[in-house]
Every structure is written in C-alpha cells, then in structure tokens.
Design a protein around this motif. Structure first.
Motif, PDB file in Angstrom:
ATOM      1  N   UNK A   1      -8.299   3.215 -12.891  1.00 21.94           N
ATOM      2  CA  UNK A   1      -8.107   1.731 -12.253  1.00 21.94           C
ATOM      3  C   UNK A   1      -6.698   1.270 -12.546  1.00 21.94           C
ATOM      4  N   UNK A   2      -6.104   0.704 -11.623  1.00 28.02           N
ATOM      5  CA  UNK A   2      -4.728  -0.233 -11.936  1.00 28.02           C
ATOM      6  C   UNK A   2      -5.052  -1.454 -12.757  1.00 28.02           C
ATOM      7  N   UNK A   3      -4.112  -2.024 -13.427  1.00 29.93           N
ATOM      8  CA  UNK A   3      -4.283  -3.036 -14.132  1.00 29.93           C
ATOM      9  C   UNK A   3      -4.441  -4.236 -12.931  1.00 29.93           C
ATOM     10  N   UNK A   4      -5.015  -5.357 -13.196  1.00 24.41           N
ATOM     11  CA  UNK A   4      -5.105  -6.455 -12.502  1.00 24.41           C
ATOM     12  C   UNK A   4      -4.376  -7.633 -12.705  1.00 24.41           C
ATOM     13  N   UNK A   5      -3.436  -8.155 -12.410  1.00 27.08           N
ATOM     14  CA  UNK A   5      -2.656  -9.502 -12.804  1.00 27.08           C
ATOM     15  C   UNK A   5      -3.166 -10.615 -11.820  1.00 27.08           C
ATOM     16  N   UNK A   6      -3.370 -11.538 -12.445  1.00 20.32           N
ATOM     17  CA  UNK A   6      -3.974 -12.684 -11.737  1.00 20.32           C
ATOM     18  C   UNK A   6      -2.687 -13.567 -11.295  1.00 20.32           C
ATOM     19  N   UNK A   7      -2.432 -13.656  -9.852  1.00 17.45           N
ATOM     20  CA  UNK A   7      -1.259 -14.170  -9.287  1.00 17.45           C
ATOM     21  C   UNK A   7      -1.171 -15.785  -9.439  1.00 17.45           C
ATOM     22  N   UNK A   8      -0.160 -16.198 -10.382  1.00 15.46           N
ATOM     23  CA  UNK A   8      -0.171 -17.651 -10.496  1.00 15.46           C
ATOM     24  C   UNK A   8      -1.450 -17.965 -11.077  1.00 15.46           C
ATOM     25  N   UNK A   9      -2.025 -16.975 -12.041  1.00 12.61           N
ATOM     26  CA  UNK A   9      -3.500 -17.497 -12.524  1.00 12.61           C
ATOM     27  C   UNK A   9      -4.394 -17.217 -11.545  1.00 12.61           C
ATOM     28  N   UNK A  10      -5.599 -17.168 -11.622  1.00 11.19           N
ATOM     29  CA  UNK A  10      -6.674 -17.067 -10.936  1.00 11.19           C
ATOM     30  C   UNK A  10      -7.118 -17.977 -10.072  1.00 11.19           C
ATOM     31  N   UNK A  11      -6.184 -18.356  -8.977  1.00 16.03           N
ATOM     32  CA  UNK A  11      -6.181 -19.514  -8.364  1.00 16.03           C
ATOM     33  C   UNK A  11      -6.940 -19.608  -7.072  1.00 16.03           C
TER      34      UNK A  11
END
Length: 240
Positions: A1-11
């Motif tokens: 599974x790819x890593x999941x980055x929260x874009x500008x935080x989990x917004x």
C-alpha cells in the motif's frame, strides 16, 4: 500500500493548513503531511497555500506584505461559520508537533510566484533545529529552488513538483538532483511509467487524489505515496 499524505492536513472537513487539520491527520493515522510555506514581511515562516490571504482568511493582501502579528490577527477558518477560529501556523509550530511522531513531512516552498529572499536557507535551518532532516522532503514548482536546496542541504530529500506533461521526466528529475517526483495525478493515468522512475532511483508521490477509483488506480501503478485531502477515506478504499 502506498503511503498516504494529508494534503494541507486532513482538511476535508477542516480549514486547510491549520494546526487542527494537522492534528486530525495524526489522529487519522496518515503516513505523512503535505503543507505550504511562505514568508511574512518580517521574515517569519508561515504555513499557507495562496500568496494572498483572501481565500483562506477574513483578511486581504499578500502574505509577504503582512507582518506575523498582522496575520495572527486574522481568522484562517473564515470559510465555514461552523469552524472554530484558527490562526495561521508558524512552520516551527508544525515541526514541533510532528517531531515526536513517525510521520513524514512534505514541505512545499511556495516561491514560484514570489521569490522570497532566503526562503530555502530559512526552511532548511528550521528543519535542522527540530532535527527532522530524516522526516522531511522539500518540494517546489520552482525547480531552480530545488537546485539551490541541493547545495544548501544535500542530505535533505527533495521532490520536483510538476503539472505539465514533461518528456522523459525521470531523466529531468535525475539531472537536477532530486530524489522524488511529485506529478499531478492525471499525468500518470493510463500510463505504465512508475517503473521507469523507480529504475532511475526516484520515489513517486502523486497529488492530489480524492476520487476512490483514482486512488486505487494510482496504487495499482505502484506509486510510493498518494497525497490526498482525506487520508482516512483513502486508506479505507485501498483496504477494501
């Protein structure tokens, strides 16, 4: 599974690039956070996507023309009356929040429109002060800035952001000395190019995907990370 980055935080349901959105990303077990850094008129590093504060706050004008005190007097949760008031974060505040965690941090230098003097050096110094060099990747649409960062901090990873359909982007990325590519998601769709990036020693972090089918497609292509506004939803989609 790819890593999941929260874009500008989990917004997805919170004001972007605010401490509450970053805290929510931690709570949702995101693997990393993506944010944007700019510089105030008095040389402070703050987290905001737009060069102007008009869209994300109750103020107006360029970040670079406001002092930190001016910006801290604005409400950066003005877009939704149900949100609690939120102050613009300092980069130092976010680094302090994430330093004790295992999350990665993608810091995008917003210096394509406004070339903030010494932005590269100041960001590198902040990362080093908080001893986060191993957790951070620095990215920018300003590719000259990435070359400058390679000289200032060769041990901090760098990722080239791009939204155009480049010819042989793996060759270009290797030539400017980055360790990763950060393409817009549509640039990979329907193509089998991720192995070529990997063969060149480049990680692939794709932005910004919220559509569940597109998230699954990117994962199937073998990308290393997906940048998304909804890391919890993306994780559920990949687990189903």
């Amino acid at each position: 599974m790819p890593a999941l980055f929260a874009h500008r935080g989990a917004h997805r349901n919170l004001p972007e690039n605010t401490m509450v959105a970053f805290q929510e990303a931690i709570a949702e077990d995101a693997d990393g956070i993506e944010l944007d850094v700019q510089m105030t008129a008095d040389g402070q590093l703050v987290v905001c996507h737009d060069e102007k504060v008009d869209r994300t706050s109750d103020g107006t004008g360029l970040i670079g023309e406001h002092s930190l005190a001016d910006l801290q007097g604005l409400n950066f949760a003005a877009g939704n009356p149900q949100w609690a008031r939120a102050q613009i974060p300092l980069l130092d505040e976010v680094l302090e929040l994430l330093a004790p965690t295992e999350l990665s941090l993608n810091i995008e230098l917003k210096n394509s429109v406004i070339r903030y003097p010494r932005l590269e050096e100041e960001v590198v110094e902040a990362v080093r002060v908080h001893r986060m060099s191993d957790q951070v990747v620095l990215s920018s649409f300003n590719h000259r800035s990435l070359v400058k960062l390679a000289e200032a901090a060769p041990t901090i990873r760098r990722g080239v952001l791009y939204a155009d359909d480049l010819a042989d982007p793996w060759d270009y990325a290797a030539r400017i000395g980055v360790q990763a590519v950060h393409p817009g998601g549509w640039l990979l769709r329907g193509r089998d190019e991720v192995p070529r990036f990997h063969a060149a020693g480049l990680a692939v972090r794709v932005w910004t995907l919220d559509d569940l089918d597109q998230i699954r497609e990117a994962a199937a292509l073998g990308v290393d990370a997906i940048i998304t506004n909804d890391p919890a939803g993306a994780r559920a989609a990949l687990a189903s």
